[in-house]
Design a protein around this motif. Structure first.
Motif, PDB file in Angstrom:
ATOM      1  N   VAL A 170       0.843  -1.203   0.000  1.00 31.10           N
ATOM      2  CA  VAL A 170       0.000   0.000   0.000  1.00 31.10           C
ATOM      3  C   VAL A 170       0.876   1.251   0.000  1.00 31.10           C
ATOM      4  O   VAL A 170       0.623   2.201  -0.763  1.00 31.10           O
ATOM      5  N   LEU A 171       1.922   1.266   0.822  1.00 34.80           N
ATOM      6  CA  LEU A 171       2.817   2.422   0.867  1.00 34.80           C
ATOM      7  C   LEU A 171       3.544   2.602  -0.463  1.00 34.80           C
ATOM      8  O   LEU A 171       3.685   3.731  -0.957  1.00 34.80           O
ATOM      9  N   GLY A 172       3.987   1.521  -1.077  1.00 33.83           N
ATOM     10  CA  GLY A 172       4.641   1.598  -2.384  1.00 33.83           C
ATOM     11  C   GLY A 172       3.708   2.143  -3.457  1.00 33.83           C
ATOM     12  O   GLY A 172       4.104   2.961  -4.287  1.00 33.83           O
ATOM     13  N   ILE A 173       2.448   1.690  -3.447  1.00 34.25           N
ATOM     14  CA  ILE A 173       1.455   2.202  -4.397  1.00 34.25           C
ATOM     15  C   ILE A 173       1.242   3.698  -4.177  1.00 34.25           C
ATOM     16  O   ILE A 173       1.188   4.477  -5.135  1.00 34.25           O
ATOM     17  N   PHE A 174       1.132   4.108  -2.928  1.00 32.95           N
ATOM     18  CA  PHE A 174       0.902   5.523  -2.612  1.00 32.95           C
ATOM     19  C   PHE A 174       2.054   6.397  -3.107  1.00 32.95           C
ATOM     20  O   PHE A 174       1.835   7.395  -3.802  1.00 32.95           O
ATOM     21  N   VAL A 175       3.275   6.031  -2.768  1.00 33.70           N
ATOM     22  CA  VAL A 175       4.433   6.844  -3.166  1.00 33.70           C
ATOM     23  C   VAL A 175       4.572   6.871  -4.687  1.00 33.70           C
ATOM     24  O   VAL A 175       4.788   7.935  -5.286  1.00 33.70           O
ATOM     25  N   ALA A 176       4.418   5.733  -5.329  1.00 27.86           N
ATOM     26  CA  ALA A 176       4.515   5.681  -6.797  1.00 27.86           C
ATOM     27  C   ALA A 176       3.447   6.551  -7.444  1.00 27.86           C
ATOM     28  O   ALA A 176       3.713   7.275  -8.412  1.00 27.86           O
ATOM     29  N   THR A 177       2.241   6.503  -6.910  1.00 28.75           N
ATOM     30  CA  THR A 177       1.140   7.293  -7.463  1.00 28.75           C
ATOM     31  C   THR A 177       1.374   8.785  -7.272  1.00 28.75           C
ATOM     32  O   THR A 177       1.165   9.571  -8.207  1.00 28.75           O
ATOM     33  N   VAL A 178       1.794   9.189  -6.085  1.00 23.86           N
ATOM     34  CA  VAL A 178       2.056  10.616  -5.842  1.00 23.86           C
ATOM     35  C   VAL A 178       3.129  11.121  -6.806  1.00 23.86           C
ATOM     36  O   VAL A 178       2.959  12.168  -7.448  1.00 23.86           O
ATOM     37  N   VAL A 204       8.567   0.613  -7.738  1.00 26.06           N
ATOM     38  CA  VAL A 204       9.088   0.607  -9.111  1.00 26.06           C
ATOM     39  C   VAL A 204       8.062   0.007 -10.074  1.00 26.06           C
ATOM     40  O   VAL A 204       7.777   0.584 -11.133  1.00 26.06           O
ATOM     41  N   ALA A 205       7.477  -1.134  -9.710  1.00 24.24           N
ATOM     42  CA  ALA A 205       6.515  -1.793 -10.595  1.00 24.24           C
ATOM     43  C   ALA A 205       5.302  -0.905 -10.844  1.00 24.24           C
ATOM     44  O   ALA A 205       4.840  -0.765 -11.984  1.00 24.24           O
ATOM     45  N   PHE A 206       4.787  -0.288  -9.795  1.00 24.20           N
ATOM     46  CA  PHE A 206       3.606   0.561  -9.943  1.00 24.20           C
ATOM     47  C   PHE A 206       3.915   1.827 -10.720  1.00 24.20           C
ATOM     48  O   PHE A 206       3.131   2.246 -11.574  1.00 24.20           O
ATOM     49  N   PHE A 207       5.039   2.452 -10.438  1.00 17.82           N
ATOM     50  CA  PHE A 207       5.411   3.676 -11.157  1.00 17.82           C
ATOM     51  C   PHE A 207       5.525   3.387 -12.655  1.00 17.82           C
ATOM     52  O   PHE A 207       4.996   4.135 -13.476  1.00 17.82           O
ATOM     53  N   GLY A 218      -6.653  14.285  -5.618  1.00 18.61           N
ATOM     54  CA  GLY A 218      -7.833  13.528  -6.015  1.00 18.61           C
ATOM     55  C   GLY A 218      -7.499  12.275  -6.802  1.00 18.61           C
ATOM     56  O   GLY A 218      -8.052  11.197  -6.543  1.00 18.61           O
ATOM     57  N   THR A 219      -6.580  12.394  -7.765  1.00 21.04           N
ATOM     58  CA  THR A 219      -6.224  11.205  -8.542  1.00 21.04           C
ATOM     59  C   THR A 219      -5.512  10.178  -7.664  1.00 21.04           C
ATOM     60  O   THR A 219      -5.718   8.974  -7.816  1.00 21.04           O
ATOM     61  N   THR A 220      -4.715  10.666  -6.723  1.00 21.54           N
ATOM     62  CA  THR A 220      -4.042   9.754  -5.781  1.00 21.54           C
ATOM     63  C   THR A 220      -5.072   9.081  -4.884  1.00 21.54           C
ATOM     64  O   THR A 220      -5.011   7.866  -4.662  1.00 21.54           O
ATOM     65  N   ALA A 221      -6.033   9.858  -4.378  1.00 23.46           N
ATOM     66  CA  ALA A 221      -7.089   9.278  -3.533  1.00 23.46           C
ATOM     67  C   ALA A 221      -7.889   8.237  -4.316  1.00 23.46           C
ATOM     68  O   ALA A 221      -8.221   7.168  -3.781  1.00 23.46           O
ATOM     69  N   GLY A 222      -8.186   8.523  -5.575  1.00 15.41           N
ATOM     70  CA  GLY A 222      -8.916   7.562  -6.409  1.00 15.41           C
ATOM     71  C   GLY A 222      -8.139   6.272  -6.595  1.00 15.41           C
ATOM     72  O   GLY A 222      -8.707   5.172  -6.538  1.00 15.41           O
ATOM     73  N   MET A 223      -6.830   6.403  -6.831  1.00 15.40           N
ATOM     74  CA  MET A 223      -5.987   5.203  -6.967  1.00 15.40           C
ATOM     75  C   MET A 223      -6.003   4.389  -5.678  1.00 15.40           C
ATOM     76  O   MET A 223      -6.096   3.157  -5.712  1.00 15.40           O
ATOM     77  N   MET A 224      -5.911   5.069  -4.557  1.00 17.33           N
ATOM     78  CA  MET A 224      -5.878   4.358  -3.284  1.00 17.33           C
ATOM     79  C   MET A 224      -7.232   3.724  -2.969  1.00 17.33           C
ATOM     80  O   MET A 224      -7.285   2.603  -2.454  1.00 17.33           O
TER      81      MET A 224
END
Length: 192
Positions: free
Chosen positions: A38-46, A107-110, A139-145
């Motif tokens: 979850v943290l990796g997805i968040f950082v990659a998305t931001v 890395v994978a998510f980014f 907003g786009t980050t919140a949507g991804m999460m």
């Protein structure tokens, strides 16, 4: 606040069944350690969406308002069509472990998000709402999460219960409505 809400809703819907959500399911199944994922997805998305938002904001200063309106309107209509094409995750896109769960996820998510629907939507939304860069990226980050955290925590059980085709159709309708509204100039006098 409007940019945040629109971005959150559009991306959350667009992400259902998207290849990055499929990647979230795969990461959860492979590593079984939800919080680093979850943290990796968040950082990659931001990181990814901040860059996409910056590009969208930059475009508003480079392209004239009439051309930008047409580009954005047609882009939203194209996104509506793209939403109706199902995504799949190829085996060569599967993450290769070796640097820990967090770094592998980051890395994978980014990389998976590069050129993805939600990244392109972020560019378009930032150009559509140039005065609210933070709202769009948040907003786009919140949507991804919203779409990916349950995928990581609940995994395959959730995937089997979601009406993915219906969700994609709803997202397509919203993208199409935004495209038509943009082409018609709706909201120009209101600052959005």
């Amino acid at each position: 606040m409007q940019a945040f809400l629109i971005a959150t809703g559009l991306v959350a819907l667009a992400e259902i069944g998207d290849k990055t959500q499929l990647l979230a399911f795969m990461l959860a199944a492979r590593f079984r350690r939800p919080w680093p994922i979850v943290l990796g997805i968040f950082v990659a998305t931001v990181l990814n969406h901040a860059a996409a938002g910056a590009l969208g904001s930059w475009l508003t200063g480079v392209i004239g308002p009439v051309a930008l309106r047409w580009i954005l309107g047609l882009s939203f209509l194209a996104m509506a069509g793209w939403m109706l094409i199902p995504d799949k995750l190829d085996e060569d896109e599967a993450p290769k472990p070796g640097h820990g769960v967090f770094v592998t996820t980051l890395v994978a998510f980014f990389l998976a998000e590069m050129g993805d629907k939600t990244q392109i939507a972020t560019v378009a939304l930032a150009a559509r709402f140039p005065a609210d860069f933070i709202g769009v990226v948040a907003g786009t980050t919140a949507g991804m999460m919203l779409a990916n955290v349950p995928a990581v925590l609940v995994g395959g059980k959730l995937a089997q219960k979601l009406p993915v085709t219906l969700v994609h159709r709803v997202a397509a309708v919203i993208f199409a409505a935004l495209g038509v509204a943009t082409l018609a100039g709706v909201g120009e006098g209101l600052g959005f």
